[in-house]
Motif scaffolding. Structure first.
Motif, PDB file in Angstrom:
ATOM      1  N   LEU A 224      97.197 -46.600 -59.879  1.00 29.24           N
ATOM      2  CA  LEU A 224      97.909 -47.462 -60.818  1.00 29.24           C
ATOM      3  C   LEU A 224      97.167 -48.761 -61.094  1.00 29.24           C
ATOM      4  O   LEU A 224      97.541 -49.491 -62.028  1.00 29.24           O
ATOM      5  CB  LEU A 224      99.308 -47.770 -60.281  1.00 29.24           C
ATOM      6  CG  LEU A 224     100.271 -46.581 -60.205  1.00 29.24           C
ATOM      7  CD1 LEU A 224     101.573 -47.008 -59.542  1.00 29.24           C
ATOM      8  CD2 LEU A 224     100.549 -46.016 -61.598  1.00 29.24           C
ATOM      9  N   MET A 225      96.136 -49.063 -60.310  1.00 30.21           N
ATOM     10  CA  MET A 225      95.407 -50.318 -60.500  1.00 30.21           C
ATOM     11  C   MET A 225      94.881 -50.446 -61.920  1.00 30.21           C
ATOM     12  O   MET A 225      95.052 -51.480 -62.578  1.00 30.21           O
ATOM     13  CB  MET A 225      94.246 -50.399 -59.499  1.00 30.21           C
ATOM     14  CG  MET A 225      93.423 -51.670 -59.608  1.00 30.21           C
ATOM     15  SD  MET A 225      91.991 -51.597 -58.514  1.00 30.21           S
ATOM     16  CE  MET A 225      92.799 -51.419 -56.927  1.00 30.21           C
ATOM     17  N   ILE A 226      94.241 -49.392 -62.420  1.00 31.76           N
ATOM     18  CA  ILE A 226      93.703 -49.437 -63.780  1.00 31.76           C
ATOM     19  C   ILE A 226      94.816 -49.446 -64.812  1.00 31.76           C
ATOM     20  O   ILE A 226      94.739 -50.126 -65.842  1.00 31.76           O
ATOM     21  CB  ILE A 226      92.751 -48.250 -64.009  1.00 31.76           C
ATOM     22  CG1 ILE A 226      91.475 -48.440 -63.186  1.00 31.76           C
ATOM     23  CG2 ILE A 226      92.389 -48.108 -65.484  1.00 31.76           C
ATOM     24  CD1 ILE A 226      90.436 -47.350 -63.396  1.00 31.76           C
ATOM     25  N   GLN A 227      95.899 -48.704 -64.529  1.00 36.09           N
ATOM     26  CA  GLN A 227      96.986 -48.618 -65.506  1.00 36.09           C
ATOM     27  C   GLN A 227      97.690 -49.955 -65.699  1.00 36.09           C
ATOM     28  O   GLN A 227      98.210 -50.234 -66.785  1.00 36.09           O
ATOM     29  CB  GLN A 227      98.009 -47.559 -65.053  1.00 36.09           C
ATOM     30  CG  GLN A 227      97.404 -46.216 -64.680  1.00 36.09           C
ATOM     31  CD  GLN A 227      96.690 -45.560 -65.833  1.00 36.09           C
ATOM     32  OE1 GLN A 227      97.098 -45.701 -66.985  1.00 36.09           O
ATOM     33  NE2 GLN A 227      95.612 -44.827 -65.552  1.00 36.09           N
ATOM     34  N   LEU A 228      97.714 -50.781 -64.658  1.00 34.47           N
ATOM     35  CA  LEU A 228      98.438 -52.051 -64.728  1.00 34.47           C
ATOM     36  C   LEU A 228      97.584 -53.192 -65.273  1.00 34.47           C
ATOM     37  O   LEU A 228      98.104 -54.289 -65.484  1.00 34.47           O
ATOM     38  CB  LEU A 228      98.957 -52.420 -63.332  1.00 34.47           C
ATOM     39  CG  LEU A 228      99.982 -51.454 -62.723  1.00 34.47           C
ATOM     40  CD1 LEU A 228     100.339 -51.882 -61.309  1.00 34.47           C
ATOM     41  CD2 LEU A 228     101.237 -51.367 -63.584  1.00 34.47           C
ATOM     42  N   ILE A 229      96.299 -52.952 -65.496  1.00 28.93           N
ATOM     43  CA  ILE A 229      95.442 -54.003 -66.041  1.00 28.93           C
ATOM     44  C   ILE A 229      95.821 -54.263 -67.493  1.00 28.93           C
ATOM     45  O   ILE A 229      95.870 -53.326 -68.295  1.00 28.93           O
ATOM     46  CB  ILE A 229      93.957 -53.600 -65.937  1.00 28.93           C
ATOM     47  CG1 ILE A 229      93.534 -53.484 -64.477  1.00 28.93           C
ATOM     48  CG2 ILE A 229      93.069 -54.610 -66.666  1.00 28.93           C
ATOM     49  CD1 ILE A 229      92.139 -52.939 -64.301  1.00 28.93           C
TER      50      ILE A 229
ATOM     51  N   PRO B 209      97.846 -37.928 -70.852  1.00 27.04           N
ATOM     52  CA  PRO B 209      99.131 -38.428 -70.329  1.00 27.04           C
ATOM     53  C   PRO B 209      98.970 -38.925 -68.887  1.00 27.04           C
ATOM     54  O   PRO B 209      98.108 -38.453 -68.146  1.00 27.04           O
ATOM     55  CB  PRO B 209     100.045 -37.206 -70.407  1.00 27.04           C
ATOM     56  CG  PRO B 209      99.425 -36.320 -71.435  1.00 27.04           C
ATOM     57  CD  PRO B 209      97.939 -36.547 -71.351  1.00 27.04           C
ATOM     58  N   LEU B 210      99.842 -39.855 -68.501  1.00 27.82           N
ATOM     59  CA  LEU B 210      99.706 -40.489 -67.191  1.00 27.82           C
ATOM     60  C   LEU B 210      99.795 -39.474 -66.063  1.00 27.82           C
ATOM     61  O   LEU B 210      99.019 -39.544 -65.097  1.00 27.82           O
ATOM     62  CB  LEU B 210     100.789 -41.569 -67.027  1.00 27.82           C
ATOM     63  CG  LEU B 210     100.686 -42.432 -65.765  1.00 27.82           C
ATOM     64  CD1 LEU B 210      99.378 -43.198 -65.754  1.00 27.82           C
ATOM     65  CD2 LEU B 210     101.867 -43.405 -65.682  1.00 27.82           C
ATOM     66  N   TRP B 211     100.725 -38.529 -66.175  1.00 29.48           N
ATOM     67  CA  TRP B 211     100.884 -37.547 -65.098  1.00 29.48           C
ATOM     68  C   TRP B 211      99.634 -36.675 -64.957  1.00 29.48           C
ATOM     69  O   TRP B 211      99.249 -36.296 -63.849  1.00 29.48           O
ATOM     70  CB  TRP B 211     102.116 -36.681 -65.331  1.00 29.48           C
ATOM     71  CG  TRP B 211     102.053 -35.828 -66.571  1.00 29.48           C
ATOM     72  CD1 TRP B 211     102.487 -36.146 -67.822  1.00 29.48           C
ATOM     73  CD2 TRP B 211     101.502 -34.504 -66.658  1.00 29.48           C
ATOM     74  NE1 TRP B 211     102.248 -35.113 -68.702  1.00 29.48           N
ATOM     75  CE2 TRP B 211     101.650 -34.088 -68.010  1.00 29.48           C
ATOM     76  CE3 TRP B 211     100.914 -33.629 -65.747  1.00 29.48           C
ATOM     77  CZ2 TRP B 211     101.219 -32.834 -68.462  1.00 29.48           C
ATOM     78  CZ3 TRP B 211     100.488 -32.380 -66.189  1.00 29.48           C
ATOM     79  CH2 TRP B 211     100.646 -31.995 -67.538  1.00 29.48           C
TER      80      TRP B 211
ATOM     81  N   LYS C 276      83.835 -56.046 -64.200  1.00 28.93           N
ATOM     82  CA  LYS C 276      85.012 -55.292 -64.649  1.00 28.93           C
ATOM     83  C   LYS C 276      84.771 -53.775 -64.564  1.00 28.93           C
ATOM     84  O   LYS C 276      85.194 -53.016 -65.428  1.00 28.93           O
ATOM     85  CB  LYS C 276      85.415 -55.694 -66.067  1.00 28.93           C
ATOM     86  CG  LYS C 276      85.837 -57.153 -66.183  1.00 28.93           C
ATOM     87  CD  LYS C 276      86.259 -57.489 -67.588  1.00 28.93           C
ATOM     88  CE  LYS C 276      86.819 -58.906 -67.678  1.00 28.93           C
ATOM     89  NZ  LYS C 276      85.846 -59.935 -67.252  1.00 28.93           N
ATOM     90  N   ASP C 277      84.078 -53.374 -63.490  1.00 26.20           N
ATOM     91  CA  ASP C 277      83.822 -51.953 -63.246  1.00 26.20           C
ATOM     92  C   ASP C 277      84.997 -51.397 -62.437  1.00 26.20           C
ATOM     93  O   ASP C 277      84.921 -51.219 -61.214  1.00 26.20           O
ATOM     94  CB  ASP C 277      82.503 -51.789 -62.488  1.00 26.20           C
ATOM     95  CG  ASP C 277      82.017 -50.348 -62.483  1.00 26.20           C
ATOM     96  OD1 ASP C 277      82.827 -49.452 -62.779  1.00 26.20           O
ATOM     97  OD2 ASP C 277      80.835 -50.125 -62.183  1.00 26.20           O
ATOM     98  N   TYR C 278      86.099 -51.110 -63.127  1.00 24.02           N
ATOM     99  CA  TYR C 278      87.361 -50.808 -62.440  1.00 24.02           C
ATOM    100  C   TYR C 278      87.340 -49.515 -61.626  1.00 24.02           C
ATOM    101  O   TYR C 278      87.932 -49.480 -60.546  1.00 24.02           O
ATOM    102  CB  TYR C 278      88.499 -50.783 -63.455  1.00 24.02           C
ATOM    103  CG  TYR C 278      88.707 -52.121 -64.117  1.00 24.02           C
ATOM    104  CD1 TYR C 278      89.059 -53.245 -63.379  1.00 24.02           C
ATOM    105  CD2 TYR C 278      88.510 -52.295 -65.483  1.00 24.02           C
ATOM    106  CE1 TYR C 278      89.225 -54.480 -63.973  1.00 24.02           C
ATOM    107  CE2 TYR C 278      88.688 -53.538 -66.098  1.00 24.02           C
ATOM    108  CZ  TYR C 278      89.040 -54.614 -65.328  1.00 24.02           C
ATOM    109  OH  TYR C 278      89.195 -55.840 -65.918  1.00 24.02           O
ATOM    110  N   PRO C 279      86.716 -48.429 -62.082  1.00 24.03           N
ATOM    111  CA  PRO C 279      86.675 -47.244 -61.205  1.00 24.03           C
ATOM    112  C   PRO C 279      85.995 -47.511 -59.872  1.00 24.03           C
ATOM    113  O   PRO C 279      86.429 -47.011 -58.838  1.00 24.03           O
ATOM    114  CB  PRO C 279      85.885 -46.229 -62.047  1.00 24.03           C
ATOM    115  CG  PRO C 279      86.106 -46.645 -63.451  1.00 24.03           C
ATOM    116  CD  PRO C 279      86.163 -48.134 -63.418  1.00 24.03           C
TER     117      PRO C 279
END
Length: 326
Positions: free
Chosen positions: A39-44, A74-76, A287-290
């Protein structure tokens, strides 16, 4: 019938029951950690790919990178792909270098372990004997001066942040005296100052905890009984007092040692050490999020493993608590 016998055997064996509970808690904690990392990337806020590539990056490049990372799914579906990748060792692709994140972690993790594991060993090897020694020397209100010196010194050392301590060590021992390398990984000498910076504060805190717990144990009736039997002092302290003192010490010390995980990030950046700590700092700036996501996951697993190890050691030192636990 077989399953009932297996369940009965599990209930009848406290060690199997203990292992099942601890592994179950570890699995749940690991699942929560993995989910939060996902969820870290999703919440950015905004588009993480656009943030990583910059505002001037072509739209086609941004869209291609989003598609490669699966961010348009999709998120799932993203979550299931993420779990599947973790199972196969695929942590994704770095946004800046284009390399597999697992390759980056594989290159940098050994350097971090090269600092963290010796630092853990130094903490244990210094704190436990030092705490026991000062507990024996100052028991019953003896040697007030020694007690004051021990307490004052350990409080002062524990209060110094790892970052500030690392800078001071570099300025004095590396720059002024020239005894050790200023930064980088240049042989065994380059390990000395980072390990001291990591271990000194936790060792000071743990030594105080060991002393307090040892003083408490030395006042118990079974210690007075052991002395009345004229057992050698070494036997009284090491065989009878120390295991009981370490039970409470490990509980508190395990929580404290997990803080060393965060300390490696600061210390590695001071010494330009090529480990995960310096890599995550660079990745955040780029900002290399992965890559940030995967390193956070690795550090979190390290914390969980430390806690699991402490639980096992507590069970070995005090099996009765394992049997009583519901």
């Amino acid at each position: 019938m077989t399953s009932a016998l297996a369940a009965s055997g599990l209930r009848s064996s406290p060690w199997l029951s203990f292992a099942g509970r601890r592994l179950g808690r570890f699995a749940v904690s690991l699942w929560v950690l993995v989910t939060m990392a996902f969820l870290m990337i999703q919440l950015i806020p905004g588009d993480p790919v656009r943030a990583a590539l910059g505002l001037t990056a072509p739209v086609d490049l941004v869209n291609a990178r989003r598609e490669a990372l699966g961010l348009d799914d999709p998120l799932w579906m993203q979550y299931l792909d993420y779990l599947g990748g973790l199972i196969t060792g695929d942590f994704g692709t770095s946004m800046t270098s284009g390399l597999p994140v697992s390759d980056v972690i594989g290159d940098r993790l050994p350097a971090t372990l090269e600092l963290a594991l010796p630092a853990f060993a130094v903490v244990i090897a210094v704190a436990i004997p030092l705490g026991v020694l000062f507990a024996v020397l100052t028991r019953g209100g003896r040697r007030r001066g020694g007690e004051l010196a021990f307490t004052s010194t350990t409080v002062l050392l524990a209060a110094i942040p790892e970052f500030l301590l690392a800078v001071a060590l570099v300025a004095f021992f590396a720059v002024q005296l020239g005894w050790f390398p200023v930064a980088g990984s240049e042989g065994a000498g380059s390990l000395v100052l980072p390990i001291i910076a990591l271990a000194l504060g936790p060792a000071s805190v743990l030594a105080r905890i060991v002393r307090v717990e040892m003083l408490s144990v030395l006042g118990h009736d079974f210690i007075r009984t052991a002395r009345a039997k004229r057992l050698p002092a070494r036997l009284v302290y090491v065989r009878h007092a120390l295991p009981n003192a370490l039970t409470a010490t490990l509980t508190l010390g395990g929580l404290m040692l997990t803080g060393m995980v965060a300390g490696t990030v600061l210390v590695e950046n001071v010494f330009a050490w090529p480990g995960l700590g310096s890599t995550i700092a660079q990745s955040i700036l780029q900002k290399d999020y992965p890559l940030v996501q995967a390193i956070v996951l690795v550090y979190g697993i390290g914390v969980l493993l430390v806690n699991l190890t402490v639980d096992v050691l507590l069970a070995v030192l005090d099996p009765r608590s394992t049997i009583r636990e519901s």
